[in-house]
Design an enzyme around this catalytic site. Sequence first.
Site, mmCIF file in Angstrom:
data_model
loop_
_atom_site.group_PDB
_atom_site.id
_atom_site.type_symbol
_atom_site.label_atom_id
_atom_site.label_comp_id
_atom_site.label_asym_id
_atom_site.label_seq_id
_atom_site.Cartn_x
_atom_site.Cartn_y
_atom_site.Cartn_z
ATOM 1 N N HIS A 221 78.887 20.054 -7.224
ATOM 2 C CA HIS A 221 78.166 18.697 -6.499
ATOM 3 C C HIS A 221 77.784 17.988 -7.735
ATOM 4 O O HIS A 221 77.882 18.255 -9.040
ATOM 5 C CB HIS A 221 76.747 19.204 -5.874
ATOM 6 N N GLU B 298 75.117 16.992 -9.065
ATOM 7 C CA GLU B 298 73.732 17.602 -10.391
ATOM 8 C C GLU B 298 74.252 18.402 -10.565
ATOM 9 O O GLU B 298 74.107 18.462 -12.105
ATOM 10 C CB GLU B 298 73.108 17.758 -8.671
ATOM 11 N N CYS C 283 70.437 19.356 -1.870
ATOM 12 C CA CYS C 283 70.827 20.429 -0.962
ATOM 13 C C CYS C 283 70.166 21.546 -1.700
ATOM 14 O O CYS C 283 69.771 21.536 -2.796
ATOM 15 C CB CYS C 283 72.548 20.658 -1.019
ATOM 16 N N CYS D 84 71.514 22.533 -5.093
ATOM 17 C CA CYS D 84 71.568 22.141 -6.417
ATOM 18 C C CYS D 84 69.769 22.283 -6.440
ATOM 19 O O CYS D 84 69.101 21.563 -8.123
ATOM 20 C CB CYS D 84 71.756 20.672 -6.026
#
Length: 152
Positions: free
Chosen positions: A56, A58, A86, A89
């Site tokens: 992801h 992040e 999420c 993360c």
Amino acid sequence: MNSFKQFSHQYWMNEAINLTKSTTTDIPIAAIIVKDDLLISRGVNEIEEKKNAVLHAEIVAIHEASKKLGDWRLNECVLYTTLEPCAMCTGAIINSRISKIVFGAYDLIQGACGSKINLFHDLEKNNIEVIGGILELECSGLLKEFFKKARA
């Protein structure tokens, strides 16, 4: 006279929004990490490109910031991301000791900063400041446009 200029949350979120233009195959989500008004790292979703579910934006930005700063502790850093993080993360943000999260669009399905769940509250991590909805329309528009094209 002090010549120090502090950039606004809108300025940095625009930087993240502009970064989404560099991704062509993945959902257009970008994250940047800033410390002392200096851009430390950037990340975009690389899930599809690298066939790796944990990449992801992040996570990519946290990894790059840790390499650049030479430490896993990202104290006094601010993470800007175009979509509410999420749970995965958010866990990485907590573990890396990032001080503040600023996000654009709310994620009512998987958001872990208050929309669906609030890991900061649940884990009693109230020392991390969370600001949501910065340039929300622009950030959510990126996602809507991506999925509109994907469905066509």
